[in-house]
Design a protein around this motif. Structure first.
Motif, PDB file in Angstrom:
ATOM      1  N   GLY A 187       0.891  -1.192   0.004  1.00  0.00           N
ATOM      2  CA  GLY A 187      -0.285   0.015   0.061  1.00  0.00           C
ATOM      3  C   GLY A 187       0.633   1.138  -0.022  1.00  0.00           C
ATOM      4  N   VAL A 188       0.132   2.531   0.181  1.00  0.00           N
ATOM      5  CA  VAL A 188       0.894   3.599   0.170  1.00  0.00           C
ATOM      6  C   VAL A 188       2.088   3.680   1.135  1.00  0.00           C
ATOM      7  CG1 VAL A 188       0.745   6.177   0.595  1.00  0.00           C
ATOM      8  CG2 VAL A 188      -1.214   4.771  -0.268  1.00  0.00           C
ATOM      9  N   ILE A 189       2.026   3.478   2.297  1.00  0.00           N
ATOM     10  CA  ILE A 189       3.205   3.625   3.245  1.00  0.00           C
ATOM     11  C   ILE A 189       4.390   2.650   3.026  1.00  0.00           C
ATOM     12  CG2 ILE A 189       3.975   3.300   5.773  1.00  0.00           C
ATOM     13  CD1 ILE A 189       0.992   3.872   6.641  1.00  0.00           C
ATOM     14  N   GLY A 190       4.061   1.434   2.489  1.00  0.00           N
ATOM     15  CA  GLY A 190       5.051   0.457   2.363  1.00  0.00           C
ATOM     16  C   GLY A 190       5.688   0.849   0.988  1.00  0.00           C
ATOM     17  N   LEU A 191       5.355   1.191   0.080  1.00  0.00           N
ATOM     18  CA  LEU A 191       5.820   1.791  -1.247  1.00  0.00           C
ATOM     19  C   LEU A 191       6.691   3.069  -1.153  1.00  0.00           C
ATOM     20  CD1 LEU A 191       2.754   1.149  -3.774  1.00  0.00           C
ATOM     21  CD2 LEU A 191       4.835  -0.607  -3.219  1.00  0.00           C
ATOM     22  N   GLU A 192       6.049   4.080  -0.468  1.00  0.00           N
ATOM     23  CA  GLU A 192       6.842   5.264  -0.087  1.00  0.00           C
ATOM     24  C   GLU A 192       8.098   4.928   0.594  1.00  0.00           C
ATOM     25  OE1 GLU A 192       3.214   8.323  -0.243  1.00  0.00           O
ATOM     26  OE2 GLU A 192       4.281   8.144   1.842  1.00  0.00           O
ATOM     27  N   SER A 196      12.239  -5.759  -1.020  1.00  0.00           N
ATOM     28  CA  SER A 196      11.385  -6.647  -1.414  1.00  0.00           C
ATOM     29  C   SER A 196       9.939  -6.463  -0.966  1.00  0.00           C
ATOM     30  CB  SER A 196      11.712  -8.138  -1.071  1.00  0.00           C
ATOM     31  OG  SER A 196      12.893  -8.433  -1.739  1.00  0.00           O
ATOM     32  N   VAL A 197       8.980  -6.322  -1.727  1.00  0.00           N
ATOM     33  CA  VAL A 197       7.546  -5.988  -1.215  1.00  0.00           C
ATOM     34  C   VAL A 197       6.581  -7.209  -1.361  1.00  0.00           C
ATOM     35  CG1 VAL A 197       5.363  -4.643  -1.404  1.00  0.00           C
ATOM     36  CG2 VAL A 197       7.702  -3.574  -1.983  1.00  0.00           C
ATOM     37  N   ILE A 198       6.184  -7.637  -0.153  1.00  0.00           N
ATOM     38  CA  ILE A 198       5.252  -8.729  -0.349  1.00  0.00           C
ATOM     39  C   ILE A 198       3.943  -8.434   0.011  1.00  0.00           C
ATOM     40  CG2 ILE A 198       4.774 -11.125   0.936  1.00  0.00           C
ATOM     41  CD1 ILE A 198       7.611 -10.831   2.053  1.00  0.00           C
ATOM     42  N   GLU A 199       2.944  -8.814  -0.892  1.00  0.00           N
ATOM     43  CA  GLU A 199       1.702  -8.187  -0.958  1.00  0.00           C
ATOM     44  C   GLU A 199       0.473  -9.406  -1.110  1.00  0.00           C
ATOM     45  OE1 GLU A 199      -1.918  -6.768  -0.838  1.00  0.00           O
ATOM     46  OE2 GLU A 199      -0.209  -5.334  -0.507  1.00  0.00           O
ATOM     47  N   PHE A 200      -0.417  -9.516  -0.175  1.00  0.00           N
ATOM     48  CA  PHE A 200      -1.475 -10.314  -0.219  1.00  0.00           C
ATOM     49  C   PHE A 200      -2.258 -10.461  -1.431  1.00  0.00           C
ATOM     50  CE2 PHE A 200      -5.649 -11.610   0.889  1.00  0.00           C
ATOM     51  CZ  PHE A 200      -5.503 -13.139   1.143  1.00  0.00           C
ATOM     52  N   MET A 201      -2.631  -9.158  -2.173  1.00  0.00           N
ATOM     53  CA  MET A 201      -3.276  -9.102  -3.078  1.00  0.00           C
ATOM     54  C   MET A 201      -2.842  -9.107  -4.479  1.00  0.00           C
ATOM     55  SD  MET A 201      -6.398  -8.303  -1.731  1.00  0.00           S
ATOM     56  CE  MET A 201      -7.309  -7.533  -2.907  1.00  0.00           C
ATOM     57  N   ASP A 202      -3.222  -9.285  -5.621  1.00  0.00           N
ATOM     58  CA  ASP A 202      -2.736  -9.605  -6.871  1.00  0.00           C
ATOM     59  C   ASP A 202      -1.978  -8.415  -7.530  1.00  0.00           C
ATOM     60  OD1 ASP A 202      -5.080  -8.389  -7.577  1.00  0.00           O
ATOM     61  OD2 ASP A 202      -5.545  -9.996  -8.891  1.00  0.00           O
ATOM     62  N   SER A 260       3.690  -2.906   7.141  1.00  0.00           N
ATOM     63  CA  SER A 260       2.975  -1.806   6.550  1.00  0.00           C
ATOM     64  C   SER A 260       1.765  -2.555   6.183  1.00  0.00           C
ATOM     65  CB  SER A 260       3.546  -0.993   5.365  1.00  0.00           C
ATOM     66  OG  SER A 260       3.950  -1.696   4.461  1.00  0.00           O
ATOM     67  N   VAL A 261       0.909  -3.038   6.910  1.00  0.00           N
ATOM     68  CA  VAL A 261      -0.442  -3.715   6.543  1.00  0.00           C
ATOM     69  C   VAL A 261      -1.630  -2.845   6.688  1.00  0.00           C
ATOM     70  CG1 VAL A 261       0.455  -6.009   6.709  1.00  0.00           C
ATOM     71  CG2 VAL A 261      -0.528  -5.115   8.694  1.00  0.00           C
ATOM     72  N   GLY A 262      -1.462  -1.575   6.989  1.00  0.00           N
ATOM     73  CA  GLY A 262      -2.557  -0.752   7.241  1.00  0.00           C
ATOM     74  C   GLY A 262      -2.341  -0.133   8.724  1.00  0.00           C
ATOM     75  N   ARG A 263      -3.287   0.459   9.058  1.00  0.00           N
ATOM     76  CA  ARG A 263      -3.459   1.143  10.557  1.00  0.00           C
ATOM     77  C   ARG A 263      -4.998   1.153  11.125  1.00  0.00           C
ATOM     78  NH1 ARG A 263       0.518   4.979  11.058  1.00  0.00           N
ATOM     79  NH2 ARG A 263      -0.899   6.192  12.588  1.00  0.00           N
ATOM     80  N   ARG A 264      -4.994   1.232  12.428  1.00  0.00           N
ATOM     81  CA  ARG A 264      -6.190   0.775  12.951  1.00  0.00           C
ATOM     82  C   ARG A 264      -6.551   1.903  14.000  1.00  0.00           C
ATOM     83  NH1 ARG A 264      -5.176   0.346  18.536  1.00  0.00           N
ATOM     84  NH2 ARG A 264      -2.946  -0.203  19.230  1.00  0.00           N
ATOM     85  N   PRO A 309      -9.479  13.535  -2.683  1.00  0.00           N
ATOM     86  CA  PRO A 309      -8.292  12.705  -3.448  1.00  0.00           C
ATOM     87  C   PRO A 309      -7.522  11.814  -2.629  1.00  0.00           C
ATOM     88  CG  PRO A 309      -7.670  14.808  -3.152  1.00  0.00           C
ATOM     89  CD  PRO A 309      -9.222  14.824  -2.580  1.00  0.00           C
ATOM     90  N   GLY A 310      -6.882  11.004  -3.171  1.00  0.00           N
ATOM     91  CA  GLY A 310      -5.870   9.870  -2.849  1.00  0.00           C
ATOM     92  C   GLY A 310      -4.679   9.922  -3.486  1.00  0.00           C
ATOM     93  N   VAL A 311      -3.509  10.181  -2.661  1.00  0.00           N
ATOM     94  CA  VAL A 311      -2.388  10.357  -3.416  1.00  0.00           C
ATOM     95  C   VAL A 311      -1.326   9.360  -2.823  1.00  0.00           C
ATOM     96  CG1 VAL A 311      -0.316  12.032  -3.796  1.00  0.00           C
ATOM     97  CG2 VAL A 311      -2.680  12.753  -3.572  1.00  0.00           C
ATOM     98  N   VAL A 312      -0.341   9.076  -3.552  1.00  0.00           N
ATOM     99  CA  VAL A 312       0.801   8.064  -3.307  1.00  0.00           C
ATOM    100  C   VAL A 312       2.092   8.929  -3.490  1.00  0.00           C
ATOM    101  CG1 VAL A 312       2.153   5.897  -3.416  1.00  0.00           C
ATOM    102  CG2 VAL A 312      -0.192   5.961  -3.768  1.00  0.00           C
ATOM    103  N   TYR A 313       3.211   9.105  -2.719  1.00  0.00           N
ATOM    104  CA  TYR A 313       3.874  10.059  -2.990  1.00  0.00           C
ATOM    105  C   TYR A 313       5.385   9.455  -3.343  1.00  0.00           C
ATOM    106  CZ  TYR A 313       1.127  13.864  -0.862  1.00  0.00           C
ATOM    107  OH  TYR A 313      -0.216  14.424  -0.906  1.00  0.00           O
ATOM    108  N   THR A 314       5.126   8.378  -4.206  1.00  0.00           N
ATOM    109  CA  THR A 314       6.506   7.723  -4.740  1.00  0.00           C
ATOM    110  C   THR A 314       6.986   8.776  -5.927  1.00  0.00           C
ATOM    111  OG1 THR A 314       4.915   6.641  -6.006  1.00  0.00           O
ATOM    112  CG2 THR A 314       5.896   5.490  -4.164  1.00  0.00           C
ATOM    113  N   TRP A 315       7.761   8.348  -6.724  1.00  0.00           N
ATOM    114  CA  TRP A 315       8.198   9.135  -7.921  1.00  0.00           C
ATOM    115  C   TRP A 315       8.179   7.954  -9.095  1.00  0.00           C
ATOM    116  CZ3 TRP A 315       7.683  14.257  -8.205  1.00  0.00           C
ATOM    117  CH2 TRP A 315       8.029  14.851  -9.292  1.00  0.00           C
ATOM    118  N   PRO A 316       7.395   8.196 -10.035  1.00  0.00           N
ATOM    119  CA  PRO A 316       6.389   9.201 -10.176  1.00  0.00           C
ATOM    120  C   PRO A 316       5.306   9.142  -9.309  1.00  0.00           C
ATOM    121  CG  PRO A 316       6.073   7.444 -11.739  1.00  0.00           C
ATOM    122  CD  PRO A 316       7.300   6.764 -11.118  1.00  0.00           C
TER     123      PRO A 316
END
Length: 467
Positions: A183-188, A201-207, A270-274, A348-355
């Motif tokens: 998700g956003v946090i892990g990628l940034e 290495s990013v491990i993601e449960f979804m496809d 980084s599996v989300g927040r509660r 809006p939703g934003v991911v602040y990676t580059w791009p």
């Protein structure tokens, strides 16, 4: 005992903005924060420090990879002073939080440092090192935010198995950072450390990564980050995380049922927040929570106790700082007797990676699921003169419009500065613009914003000019 029109528990973007708006409306306001600095997660261990590290690491990557193409030769080896990078990040945070202190003082908001908890529906007890103090409030706003989530079988030692909070204050650059969650946090944060030389290495449960955003954005960002050297392991279910000394081992199962092991020196969970309601004493006030632990609210962001409201990450909806801000203003104006409105579809939703990645409105997947007839206009950033001039040619702008009325239903972007550019899509949709409306607006040349005009043209009888 001090009496207030409004007491706000939590000083994040939702809380402090609510306090300012309440004060502007003439309400005697108090804000309660358990930490010594105001600003909550966003300013202290979230939005602001992560962007500081993203910018610093971006400068480093430009220096070692892109300056030469611009005719800039740097004699000698470009080196990372990681300690100074972290110190700069801390300085940015300090300046920003001090700015909130100034705003509270300017607006005559009383600030209490300590843990706020309900004694009953109209009294809040503030517990600090100095002891206990009770204040009375006609209205209370719960703005206590969220904390990083984990998985039941993971022990967060906050040294090698870490959350985003610790990832912002590491004393060294990881050799191999294993990121659980695409998700956003892990990628940034993954991109920060990849730029600085870590294997990531990013491990993601979804496809796919960023699974809540438009599928085309996920595909594009995956492609670009793979080029940058990030490794993705999609459709992988993590089953165990263990640490031995300076080594962390992660076990996962792929979609074929095969067990896969990963070994690194740090693991970012980084599996989300509660929602964070610990110590609030909600039972004392009679405030109800949902099965997911969120504070239950109605359309006015009012809890089941009429004088108590809740905003931000602690209630339903996306966990976004700017959503919390809108809700803070909304509640302040509601308490003052006004009739404000929030359109959650237009946040809006934003991911602040580059791009960068930015979205507003419906995704193509959502429109398909709803059975809506729509049309698509998409324009590649590489076709822009401005993108070629800057060297930022990855990405696109995609506009989804109603097939019959041409009203814009969603805007999805990947590219340089799209975090800023998405405001054009929000503005257009706020005024229920058609793709034709955007297509007929003059856009300065050369700019990244021209991609929005071209995408709108593409959605309007396939009239894009530069492809």
């Amino acid at each position: 005992m001090s009496k207030y029109d409004v007491a706000i528990i939590g000083s994040g973007p939702g809380g402090y903005v609510a306090a300012i708006r309440c004060a502007q409306l003439g309400l005697k306001t108090a804000i309660i924060e358990k930490y010594n600095t105001l600003g909550g997660t966003c300013l202290n261990v979230g939005c602001i420090p992560s962007k500081a590290l993203l910018d610093s690491s971006h400068h480093y990557e430009d220096a070692i990879k892109h300056f030469e193409a611009h005719g800039i030769d740097i004699p000698g080896e470009v080196k990372i002073n990681f300690k100074k990078m972290i110190e700069r990040k801390a300085s940015v945070v300090e300046q920003t939080t001090k700015g909130i202190d100034f705003l509270m003082n300017k607006n005559k908001v009383d600030v209490f440092t300590g843990v706020g908890s309900f004694k009953d529906a109209t009294h809040v007890v503030i517990t600090s090192e100095k002891g206990e103090e009770t204040i009375e409030a006609t209205h209370t706003i719960i703005a206590t935010g969220s904390k990083p989530s984990t998985l039941p079988f993971i022990t967060l030692d906050k040294e090698r198995v870490i959350t985003s909070t610790e990832a912002l204050t590491l004393s060294e650059i990881p050799k191999h950072l294993i990121v659980i969650g695409g998700g956003v946090i892990g990628l940034e944060l993954g991109q920060v450390y990849r730029r600085l030389g870590a294997e990531v290495s990013v491990i993601e449960f979804m496809d796919r990564i960023i699974p809540t955003m438009d599928g085309s954005q996920s595909k594009e960002l995956t492609k670009v980050m793979k080029k940058q050297g990030v490794k993705f392991f999609l459709s992988h279910k993590v089953s165990a995380v263990s640490r031995k000394g300076k080594e962390v081992n992660v076990t996962a199962t792929d979609k074929k049922g095969n067990e896969v092991s990963f070994t690194g020196d740090y693991c970012l969970v980084s599996v989300g927040r509660r929602p964070y309601t610990d110590g609030l004493g909600l039972d004392n006030a009679g405030v109800k929570v949902t099965e997911r632990g969120k504070v239950a609210v109605n359309e006015h962001l009012q809890t089941n106790i009429s004088n108590i409201y809740a905003i931000g990450d602690v209630i339903k909806g996306a966990m976004l700082a700017h959503k919390a801000e809108e809700e803070g203003v909304f509640v302040a104006e509601t308490i003052a007797g006004q009739k404000p409105h929030i359109d959650y579809n237009l946040i809006p939703g934003v991911v602040y990676t580059w791009p960068e990645v930015a979205s507003v409105g419906k995704t193509e997947e959502q429109l398909k699921e709803a059975g809506m007839a729509y049309k698509v206009g998409q324009f590649p950033m590489r076709a822009l003169g401005r993108s070629r001039a800057s060297g930022d040619t990855d990405g696109f702008v995609k506009i989804l419009a109603d097939k019959e009325t041409d009203e814009v239903l969603g805007v999805h972007m990947v590219g340089a500065r799209v975090a800023d550019l998405i405001a054009e899509g929000v503005t257009a949709m706020e005024f229920r613009a058609s793709a034709e409306d955007i297509a007929r607006m003059s856009h300065a040349h050369p700019t990244y914003a021209e991609a929005v005009k071209e995408a709108a043209l593409a959605a309007t009888e396939d009239r894009a000019l530069h492809v």
